[in-house]
Scaffold this active site. Structure first.
Site, PDB file in Angstrom:
ATOM      1  N   PRO A  65       0.838  -1.203   0.000  1.00  0.00           N
ATOM      2  CA  PRO A  65       0.000   0.000   0.000  1.00  0.00           C
ATOM      3  C   PRO A  65       0.874   1.255   0.000  1.00  0.00           C
ATOM      4  CG  PRO A  65      -0.132  -1.151   2.117  1.00  0.00           C
ATOM      5  CD  PRO A  65       0.706  -1.985   1.209  1.00  0.00           C
ATOM      6  N   HIS A  66       0.431   2.273  -0.709  1.00  0.00           N
ATOM      7  CA  HIS A  66       1.216   3.498  -0.789  1.00  0.00           C
ATOM      8  C   HIS A  66       0.302   4.699  -0.992  1.00  0.00           C
ATOM      9  CE1 HIS A  66       0.972   1.618  -4.782  1.00  0.00           C
ATOM     10  NE2 HIS A  66       0.895   2.834  -5.255  1.00  0.00           N
ATOM     11  N   ALA A  67       0.791   5.850  -0.580  1.00  0.00           N
ATOM     12  CA  ALA A  67      -0.010   7.062  -0.680  1.00  0.00           C
ATOM     13  C   ALA A  67       0.893   8.286  -0.688  1.00  0.00           C
ATOM     14  CB  ALA A  67      -0.967   7.134   0.508  1.00  0.00           C
TER      15      ALA A  67
END
Length: 154
Positions: A65-67
């Site tokens: 997951p990345h943001a």
């Protein structure tokens, strides 16, 4: 880009179980807040927004997951090993237990992509994931992640 620049020892954690994908996102955000001072509510919102575009479970029990987080100045990472894998809607439909979260500044561009490529390449190695799964101690996990990179360079 390297793991020593990307990951602090205090950004690595072992969790017994996460009740859901959303709970895991909260755990990642809490870890990012503790290690880097990132606002946990903002991190959860950004992770969930990114996840709505498509799941970041890449297969073989691994999720990335990345943001993007506006107040960040550098790309940073957090790592969670789950004792009990959870459903993550991964591409191979397998549950996830190895989770590396990435947080990047809004304008990170190429640095964000380099970090994502580094983490993806490392966690695609079955031997690295086997070592991670066999060592449920945060300090050991950090060593494996940072050592794995120096071996890849050598």
């Amino acid at each position: 880009m390297n793991f020593l620049k990307l990951l602090k020892p205090e950004a690595v954690k072992v969790i017994g179980a996460a009740s859901s994908k959303k709970r895991l996102m909260h755990d990642l955000a809490d870890l990012a807040e503790a290690a880097y001072g990132i606002s946990a509510p903002a991190a959860v919102e950004a992770l969930m927004e990114r996840e709505s575009l498509g799941p970041t479970g890449v297969g073989q029990g691994v999720a990335l997951p990345h943001a993007r987080i506006p107040e960040l100045s550098d790309v940073v990472g957090v790592f969670i090993l789950l004792d009990k894998p959870i459903n993550f809607e991964s591409v191979d439909r397998q549950p996830v237990d190895v989770v590396f979260g990435l947080f990047a500044p809004e304008d990170a561009g190429v640095e964000h992509l380099k970090a994502l490529a580094l983490v993806s390449r490392t966690l695609r190695e079955a031997s690295v994931c086997a070592k991670l799964r066999a060592n449920p101690d945060a300090a050991t996990l950090y060593t494996i992640l940072t050592e794995g990179e120096s071996v890849a360079i050598a």
